[in-house]
Design a protein around this motif. Structure first.
Motif, PDB file in Angstrom:
ATOM      1  N   ARG A   1       0.834  -1.217   0.000  1.00 19.69           N
ATOM      2  CA  ARG A   1       0.000   0.000   0.000  1.00 19.69           C
ATOM      3  C   ARG A   1       0.862   1.257   0.000  1.00 19.69           C
ATOM      4  O   ARG A   1       0.491   2.275  -0.594  1.00 19.69           O
ATOM      5  N   THR A   2       1.998   1.188   0.667  1.00 20.32           N
ATOM      6  CA  THR A   2       2.900   2.340   0.688  1.00 20.32           C
ATOM      7  C   THR A   2       3.444   2.628  -0.705  1.00 20.32           C
ATOM      8  O   THR A   2       3.639   3.788  -1.082  1.00 20.32           O
ATOM      9  N   VAL A   3       3.670   1.578  -1.486  1.00 20.25           N
ATOM     10  CA  VAL A   3       4.113   1.767  -2.871  1.00 20.25           C
ATOM     11  C   VAL A   3       3.054   2.526  -3.669  1.00 20.25           C
ATOM     12  O   VAL A   3       3.358   3.469  -4.409  1.00 20.25           O
ATOM     13  N   VAL A   4       1.788   2.135  -3.514  1.00 22.77           N
ATOM     14  CA  VAL A   4       0.700   2.826  -4.221  1.00 22.77           C
ATOM     15  C   VAL A   4       0.602   4.274  -3.741  1.00 22.77           C
ATOM     16  O   VAL A   4       0.463   5.207  -4.549  1.00 22.77           O
ATOM     17  N   ASP A   5       0.693   4.468  -2.424  1.00 23.76           N
ATOM     18  CA  ASP A   5       0.713   5.837  -1.884  1.00 23.76           C
ATOM     19  C   ASP A   5       1.827   6.658  -2.527  1.00 23.76           C
ATOM     20  O   ASP A   5       1.640   7.815  -2.893  1.00 23.76           O
ATOM     21  N   GLY A   6       2.995   6.025  -2.641  1.00 23.78           N
ATOM     22  CA  GLY A   6       4.165   6.722  -3.171  1.00 23.78           C
ATOM     23  C   GLY A   6       3.987   7.119  -4.622  1.00 23.78           C
ATOM     24  O   GLY A   6       4.404   8.212  -5.031  1.00 23.78           O
ATOM     25  N   LEU A   7       3.380   6.234  -5.423  1.00 21.50           N
ATOM     26  CA  LEU A   7       3.111   6.570  -6.826  1.00 21.50           C
ATOM     27  C   LEU A   7       2.239   7.814  -6.913  1.00 21.50           C
ATOM     28  O   LEU A   7       2.521   8.751  -7.675  1.00 21.50           O
ATOM     29  N   LEU A   8       1.171   7.818  -6.143  1.00 18.03           N
ATOM     30  CA  LEU A   8       0.254   8.961  -6.164  1.00 18.03           C
ATOM     31  C   LEU A   8       0.944  10.223  -5.679  1.00 18.03           C
ATOM     32  O   LEU A   8       0.828  11.296  -6.295  1.00 18.03           O
ATOM     33  N   ALA A   9       1.689  10.113  -4.590  1.00 16.42           N
ATOM     34  CA  ALA A   9       2.364  11.281  -4.023  1.00 16.42           C
ATOM     35  C   ALA A   9       3.401  11.852  -4.969  1.00 16.42           C
ATOM     36  O   ALA A   9       3.503  13.069  -5.162  1.00 16.42           O
ATOM     37  N   MET A  10       4.172  10.951  -5.601  1.00 17.60           N
ATOM     38  CA  MET A  10       5.248  11.407  -6.472  1.00 17.60           C
ATOM     39  C   MET A  10       4.705  12.100  -7.715  1.00 17.60           C
ATOM     40  O   MET A  10       5.153  13.186  -8.079  1.00 17.60           O
ATOM     41  N   TYR A  11       3.734  11.482  -8.362  1.00 15.52           N
ATOM     42  CA  TYR A  11       3.236  12.060  -9.614  1.00 15.52           C
ATOM     43  C   TYR A  11       2.338  13.267  -9.376  1.00 15.52           C
ATOM     44  O   TYR A  11       2.422  14.260 -10.117  1.00 15.52           O
ATOM     45  N   LEU A  12       1.486  13.219  -8.366  1.00 11.15           N
ATOM     46  CA  LEU A  12       0.577  14.347  -8.141  1.00 11.15           C
ATOM     47  C   LEU A  12       1.301  15.571  -7.576  1.00 11.15           C
ATOM     48  O   LEU A  12       0.783  16.681  -7.637  1.00 11.15           O
TER      49      LEU A  12
ATOM     50  N   PRO B   1      -4.291  24.393 -14.776  1.00  7.14           N
ATOM     51  CA  PRO B   1      -5.688  24.347 -14.295  1.00  7.14           C
ATOM     52  C   PRO B   1      -6.386  22.999 -14.471  1.00  7.14           C
ATOM     53  O   PRO B   1      -6.973  22.480 -13.520  1.00  7.14           O
ATOM     54  N   ALA B   2      -6.332  22.415 -15.671  1.00  2.00           N
ATOM     55  CA  ALA B   2      -7.048  21.150 -15.909  1.00  2.00           C
ATOM     56  C   ALA B   2      -6.472  20.026 -15.047  1.00  2.00           C
ATOM     57  O   ALA B   2      -7.220  19.269 -14.410  1.00  2.00           O
ATOM     58  N   GLU B   3      -5.138  19.939 -14.994  1.00  6.32           N
ATOM     59  CA  GLU B   3      -4.484  18.896 -14.199  1.00  6.32           C
ATOM     60  C   GLU B   3      -4.699  19.132 -12.705  1.00  6.32           C
ATOM     61  O   GLU B   3      -4.874  18.181 -11.932  1.00  6.32           O
ATOM     62  N   GLN B   4      -4.696  20.383 -12.301  1.00  7.58           N
ATOM     63  CA  GLN B   4      -4.872  20.710 -10.885  1.00  7.58           C
ATOM     64  C   GLN B   4      -6.245  20.272 -10.385  1.00  7.58           C
ATOM     65  O   GLN B   4      -6.379  19.739  -9.279  1.00  7.58           O
ATOM     66  N   THR B   5      -7.264  20.448 -11.221  1.00  9.04           N
ATOM     67  CA  THR B   5      -8.624  20.045 -10.839  1.00  9.04           C
ATOM     68  C   THR B   5      -8.690  18.539 -10.623  1.00  9.04           C
ATOM     69  O   THR B   5      -9.256  18.060  -9.629  1.00  9.04           O
ATOM     70  N   ILE B   6      -8.098  17.781 -11.550  1.00 13.17           N
ATOM     71  CA  ILE B   6      -8.086  16.321 -11.412  1.00 13.17           C
ATOM     72  C   ILE B   6      -7.246  15.920 -10.205  1.00 13.17           C
ATOM     73  O   ILE B   6      -7.637  15.035  -9.430  1.00 13.17           O
TER      74      ILE B   6
END
Length: 356
Positions: free
Chosen positions: A304-315, A323-328
């Motif tokens: 789960r930490t790996v999945v968290d890390g993917l989201l944290a790193m890319y976002l 604007p468009a990316e920020q909304t998503i």
């Protein structure tokens, strides 16, 4: 669902070790390959080797999270991850940046990926169809390091078939996606549709995204360090990563690059979504699937930490400030847990300090 104090502490400890122990090991390995590339081979190839290390070092850092998997010897595994990921990034440059568009040349080059994961086969002549050939042994040495580390894995026989399958899919994607824009889409779709019936519920381009990640290969190698690994655990891991965690990885990568790729005329799998609402819906779907799959794996907290890390790193990437990316981005952050949001803030801090 809130995390227990013990789980939160475990995950924070993992992150601290990742940044302060693993990152320096990655930098050391990359420095070695950088020095080798600078001192060997013809200029055209050395330049691409150096450029891939300079611009894509974060790929090696991200992949090296698997060096912290239970009972894995960290330094050895960092060596494997950096060598395999550097092969991937270098070949990407050779196919994308050197002015060459040749399917046979690209396929021959990518034999290095499957050779790296199969110590039992003879090494190939990777540049046989490529116009530049003298890299001073750079690519062969990268492959050799991978094979040395693979030979240390006591349960590799249980994951080898799947690791090579994913490596083969990865190599075919890279071969076809770098072809001329007039032919690449149709060639990709013809290839994808041969595999898609096995993966109901995902689109052709989502399957393509899943083939574009090296994370499943790293995870399979990590679990192969366990001499008591079972075939069932190996199969569960394969199913969790392909297509779900792999797919999430590359969809996030394409999400942050969509505007840039549109300007450059580059292929982007997220661009095939009809609108931003569908992009958000499908990313959310892959996030939920990735977390559900991670929950089925033996080391659930790590997964789960790996999945968290993917989201944290890319976002946390500055490209998501448009604007468009920020909304998503904001919508996605609202759907994940508090720990993921904490990691997202940590990644933003690490970016400001140029650590990430």
């Amino acid at each position: 669902m809130g995390l227990s104090l013990a789980t939160t502490t475990t995950r924070l400890t993992l992150l601290i070790k990742f940044v302060y122990t693993v990152f320096p090991l990655v930098n050391k390995e990359l420095s070695h390959w950088q020095a080798y590339a600078a001192a060997h081979g013809m200029r055209e190839l050395a330049d691409q080797a150096l450029a891939s290390i300079t611009s894509k070092s974060f790929h090696c850092k991200g992949g090296s999270i698997y060096s912290l998997y239970k009972n894995v010897p960290t330094a050895d595994f960092v060596r494997l991850v950096v060598a395999l990921q550097t092969i991937s990034d270098y070949l990407d440059n050779l196919c994308d940046r050197a002015g060459v568009v040749d399917e046979d040349a690209f396929r021959q080059l990518h034999l290095a990926v499957t050779d790296a994961l199969d110590p039992d086969r003879p090494m190939n002549d990777y540049y046989a169809a490529y116009p530049y050939k003298d890299d001073g042994g750079y690519l062969h040495n990268l492959v050799a390091v991978c094979r040395q580390e693979i030979n240390k894995l006591p349960a590799y026989h249980l994951v080898k078939t799947e690791a090579l399958r994913q490596a083969g899919l990865y190599s075919e994607l890279q071969t076809l996606k770098h072809l001329h824009p007039k032919v690449r889409e149709q060639k990709l779709l013809s290839w994808i549709h041969g595999h898609l019936p096995d993966y109901p519920g995902i689109t052709a381009w989502e399957f393509a995204a899943a083939t574009g990640s090296t994370l499943g290969m790293f995870m399979l190698c990590a679990i192969a360090h366990n001499p008591e690994l079972t075939a069932e655990e190996a199969e569960k891991t394969a199913d969790a990563y392909f297509p779900w965690i792999n797919g999430l990885h590359i969809l996030l990568d394409y999400f942050i690059d969509e505007a840039e790729d549109r300007q450059g005329g580059d292929l982007n799998f997220v661009a095939y979504y009809e609108n931003s609402q569908l992009t958000l819906a499908r990313l959310t779907f892959f996030i939920k699937q990735a977390y559900a799959q991670a929950g089925q794996l033996p080391e659930t907290t790590f997964a789960r930490t790996v999945v968290d890390g993917l989201l944290a790193m890319y976002l946390s990437d500055p490209k998501t400030e448009q604007p468009a990316e920020q909304t998503i981005r904001q919508s996605l952050l609202q759907t994940v847990g508090g720990f993921t949001r904490l990691m997202y803030l940590l990644c933003r801090l690490l970016r400001k300090k140029h650590i990430l």
